[in-house]
Design a protein around this motif. Structure first.
Motif, PDB file in Angstrom:
ATOM      1  N   HIS A  42       0.792  -1.232  -0.192  1.00 47.18           N
ATOM      2  CA  HIS A  42       0.135  -0.112   0.177  1.00 47.18           C
ATOM      3  C   HIS A  42       0.988   1.367   0.081  1.00 47.18           C
ATOM      4  CE1 HIS A  42      -3.253  -2.630   0.999  1.00 47.18           C
ATOM      5  NE2 HIS A  42      -2.578  -3.157   1.961  1.00 47.18           N
ATOM      6  N   LEU A  43       0.428   2.347  -0.773  1.00 49.57           N
ATOM      7  CA  LEU A  43       1.078   3.475  -0.856  1.00 49.57           C
ATOM      8  C   LEU A  43       0.247   4.420  -0.080  1.00 49.57           C
ATOM      9  CD1 LEU A  43       3.363   5.160  -1.815  1.00 49.57           C
ATOM     10  CD2 LEU A  43       1.685   5.861  -3.860  1.00 49.57           C
ATOM     11  N   TYR A  44       0.936   5.241   0.987  1.00 50.25           N
ATOM     12  CA  TYR A  44      -0.116   6.333   1.681  1.00 50.25           C
ATOM     13  C   TYR A  44       0.181   7.691   1.365  1.00 50.25           C
ATOM     14  CZ  TYR A  44      -1.524   2.203   4.522  1.00 50.25           C
ATOM     15  OH  TYR A  44      -1.872   1.029   5.047  1.00 50.25           O
ATOM     16  N   LEU A  68       3.684  10.269  -9.533  1.00 53.20           N
ATOM     17  CA  LEU A  68       4.192   9.501  -8.267  1.00 53.20           C
ATOM     18  C   LEU A  68       3.518   8.111  -8.020  1.00 53.20           C
ATOM     19  CD1 LEU A  68       4.735  12.485  -5.975  1.00 53.20           C
ATOM     20  CD2 LEU A  68       6.570  11.180  -7.115  1.00 53.20           C
ATOM     21  N   ILE A  69       2.300   7.905  -8.094  1.00 56.92           N
ATOM     22  CA  ILE A  69       1.691   6.989  -7.957  1.00 56.92           C
ATOM     23  C   ILE A  69       1.796   5.922  -8.893  1.00 56.92           C
ATOM     24  CG2 ILE A  69      -0.668   5.655  -7.786  1.00 56.92           C
ATOM     25  CD1 ILE A  69      -1.713   8.388  -6.539  1.00 56.92           C
ATOM     26  N   ASN A  70       1.726   6.406 -10.149  1.00 58.28           N
ATOM     27  CA  ASN A  70       2.282   5.313 -11.389  1.00 58.28           C
ATOM     28  C   ASN A  70       3.491   4.894 -11.375  1.00 58.28           C
ATOM     29  OD1 ASN A  70      -0.407   5.679 -12.541  1.00 58.28           O
ATOM     30  ND2 ASN A  70       0.327   7.278 -13.897  1.00 58.28           N
ATOM     31  N   ASN A  71       4.505   5.678 -10.942  1.00 54.63           N
ATOM     32  CA  ASN A  71       5.890   5.217 -10.846  1.00 54.63           C
ATOM     33  C   ASN A  71       6.105   4.269  -9.661  1.00 54.63           C
ATOM     34  OD1 ASN A  71       7.110   6.845 -12.867  1.00 54.63           O
ATOM     35  ND2 ASN A  71       7.355   8.574 -11.462  1.00 54.63           N
ATOM     36  N   TRP A  72       5.299   4.540  -8.525  1.00 53.31           N
ATOM     37  CA  TRP A  72       5.385   3.571  -7.490  1.00 53.31           C
ATOM     38  C   TRP A  72       4.652   2.269  -7.921  1.00 53.31           C
ATOM     39  CZ3 TRP A  72       1.214   1.296  -4.848  1.00 53.31           C
ATOM     40  CH2 TRP A  72       1.442   0.304  -3.732  1.00 53.31           C
ATOM     41  N   ALA A  73       3.554   2.240  -8.516  1.00 56.20           N
ATOM     42  CA  ALA A  73       3.005   1.071  -9.215  1.00 56.20           C
ATOM     43  C   ALA A  73       3.940   0.096  -9.920  1.00 56.20           C
ATOM     44  CB  ALA A  73       1.696   1.483  -9.531  1.00 56.20           C
TER      45      ALA A  73
END
Length: 288
Positions: A42-44, A68-73
């Motif tokens: 999970h990303l918070y 940022l979310i796409n890179n994290w995923a």
């Protein structure tokens, strides 16, 4: 009756406290709610809070967060696939690399701490001179340098002729007499032994911007230029051509860094030697 009122008050306080706890738990749950998930990871919001620039619009902020979310995923998905497909041999190699890298970070951090505590950073003039004289061939100039005097004043200066006459003179007393005019000049450079490049002179004195390097890199007691702003007088006192040995003043900082680097290496070798000897003496290091 008083006891009943006290009991009721206590119950009310308990109920209100319980309500506050429920509200606080809800707030915490909402705060901890992930903004993205990949399988069981999970990303918070707190994970990216410091990565988002502060002075951007709301729309730009949303776009940035989306990136940022796409890179994290992508990173998590690649990691999961890699872990699923990696062989046991590769896994051991990676674990070894990670352990080696971690050990290096600890060791280098400890060494740097010892160096800061023990390294003598004072380099004497005699050390600089000795190293310079022993390694002159390593300090060849990549461009020509010069030392010069310079005056700049208004075209209508009341003492223009006198200033030019004194500046052109080779007499020491005449040059000293220039001092009384300094406050009335726009700018000047006198009795300065600093070596400068031709580029520096051209950038400082605009009428010389188109002057050839060859003309400037020759000793000349008097060069005069004028423009709409004023009169410029230059005297080239000394020159050093490209590939000549640089003066000590030009390479002093470089030599100081070389000497300190050598001291650092010697200190590290001494620390390592002491570490080994102490371990042997205390029977913490044995060879079989």
């Amino acid at each position: 009756m008083k006891r009943s009122i006290w009991t009721i008050s206590l119950l009310l306080l308990t109920v209100l406290g319980a309500c506050d706890l429920i509200t606080l738990k809800k707030q915490r749950t909402q705060e901890e709610k992930p903004i993205a998930s990949v399988y069981n990871k999970h990303l918070y919001k707190r994970d990216i809070a410091n990565l988002v620039p502060k002075n951007i619009s709301k729309q730009d902020s949303l776009v940035f967060v989306k990136g940022l979310i796409n890179n994290w995923a992508k990173k998590q998905l690649f990691l999961i696939k890699a872990e699923e497909n990696i062989t046991e041999v590769n896994s051991l190699e990676i674990e070894k690399l990670v352990n080696d890298y971690k050990a290096s970070l600890y060791i280098n951090g400890y060494k740097e701490k010892l160096i800061k505590q023990k390294l003598d950073t004072v380099v004497s003039e005699s050390e600089l001179q000795t190293y310079y004289l022993s390694h002159k061939d390593n300090f060849k100039l990549s461009e020509g340098l010069l030392q010069y005097d310079y005056l700049y004043f208004d075209k209508d200066h009341l003492e223009r002729e006198e200033i030019v006459k004194l500046f052109k003179s080779d007499d020491v007393e005449d040059r000293e007499s220039l001092e009384k005019f300094l406050l009335s000049l726009k700018s000047y450079r006198l009795h300065d032994s600093t070596w400068v490049s031709v580029r520096s002179l051209k950038s400082k004195i605009l009428p010389f911007a188109n002057e050839s390097k060859e003309n400037l890199l020759k000793i000349s007691k008097f060069i005069q230029k004028e423009d709409s702003l004023g009169v410029y007088l230059v005297a080239v006192n000394n020159i050093l051509q490209k590939n000549q040995v640089a003066p000590l003043s030009e390479v002093e900082g470089q030599i100081r860094q070389i000497i300190l680097h050598k001291r650092k290496l010697e200190l590290i070798r001494e620390i390592e030697k002491t570490l080994i000897n102490d371990a042997i003496q205390n029977k913490n290091f044995k060879e079989y």
